[in-house]
Each structure stands twice: as C-alpha cells, then as structure tokens.
Enzyme design. Sequence first.
Site, PDB file in Angstrom:
ATOM      1  N   ARG A   9      -3.965  -3.620   8.914  1.00  0.00           N
ATOM      2  CA  ARG A   9      -4.474  -4.787   8.835  1.00  0.00           C
ATOM      3  C   ARG A   9      -5.423  -5.100   7.801  1.00  0.00           C
ATOM      4  O   ARG A   9      -5.889  -6.167   7.403  1.00  0.00           O
ATOM      5  CB  ARG A   9      -4.870  -5.416  10.097  1.00  0.00           C
ATOM      6  CG  ARG A   9      -3.865  -5.425  11.374  1.00  0.00           C
ATOM      7  CD  ARG A   9      -4.367  -5.997  12.674  1.00  0.00           C
ATOM      8  NE  ARG A   9      -5.682  -5.249  12.900  1.00  0.00           N
ATOM      9  CZ  ARG A   9      -6.232  -5.233  14.114  1.00  0.00           C
ATOM     10  NH1 ARG A   9      -5.478  -5.842  15.027  1.00  0.00           N
ATOM     11  NH2 ARG A   9      -7.184  -4.488  14.491  1.00  0.00           N
ATOM     12  N   CYS A  10      -5.728  -3.897   7.123  1.00  0.00           N
ATOM     13  CA  CYS A  10      -6.893  -3.766   6.309  1.00  0.00           C
ATOM     14  C   CYS A  10      -6.282  -3.875   4.851  1.00  0.00           C
ATOM     15  O   CYS A  10      -5.513  -2.807   4.404  1.00  0.00           O
ATOM     16  CB  CYS A  10      -8.015  -2.641   6.493  1.00  0.00           C
ATOM     17  SG  CYS A  10      -9.086  -2.478   5.195  1.00  0.00           S
ATOM     18  N   GLY A  11      -6.623  -4.848   3.960  1.00  0.00           N
ATOM     19  CA  GLY A  11      -6.237  -4.816   2.579  1.00  0.00           C
ATOM     20  C   GLY A  11      -6.451  -3.860   1.538  1.00  0.00           C
ATOM     21  O   GLY A  11      -5.672  -2.988   1.138  1.00  0.00           O
TER      22      GLY A  11
END
Length: 113
Positions: A9-11
């Site tokens: 979920r973390c870019g």
Amino acid sequence: MITIYHNPRCGKSRDCVAHFEKTNEAVEIIKYLDTPFSKEEIQSILKKLNYTPIQLIRVKESVWVENYKGKSLSDEDLIEAMVTYPILIERPIVVKGNHAVIARPLENINNLR
C-alpha cells in the site's frame, strides 16, 4: 540475495520493488504486514541498519500517536510495539547481507555494500 520488507500500500515501497524487478539480482519480497517480524528479527534489522528502535518507528502513524506518543518507553517497549503493530515500522527496508537501508529515498539503496 536482497530482501525487501514491503508494504504494497506504500508508494515508496512499490517503487523499491519495481526498481529491483528491473535488475538481475535475486530478491526476496516479504510483505511484513502479512508476516510480522519477531522481536529477534527486529533486533537483527536494527543492528544491520545501525538504528535505535525509535529511528525505525513511524512516529506520525495513528497507532503511534494514539497509543505511544509522549510516553517514556524503553528500547524493549519500542521493539514490542513494532512486533504488536508492524504498521509502525519504517519502509521499505532493504537488506543485503549484514547491511540494511530504509529505501526512502530510493537512492539509499546505493549505500548497500
């Protein structure tokens, strides 16, 4: 082999994985929210990063603010918090041998030996 502790979920974490997908290096990707760290694993990563426990914690994360901010906590308490709430751990962590970096910015991977 390189190990990436990844949160999809973390870019920044996705960018790190994409970077290594373009290389020929053997990479193991561990989704650490699905497979949380043990106390011993966190201690090992802290040593490889040359970090204190508080340096590995995302202090703006809501779990931190709601449960820990402003409290006097020992290193053991901080490690236990990361075991209990892996979302508190900075990401992505890239480990190569006995060295590790937080790949934010991505250029930090150049510091791996």
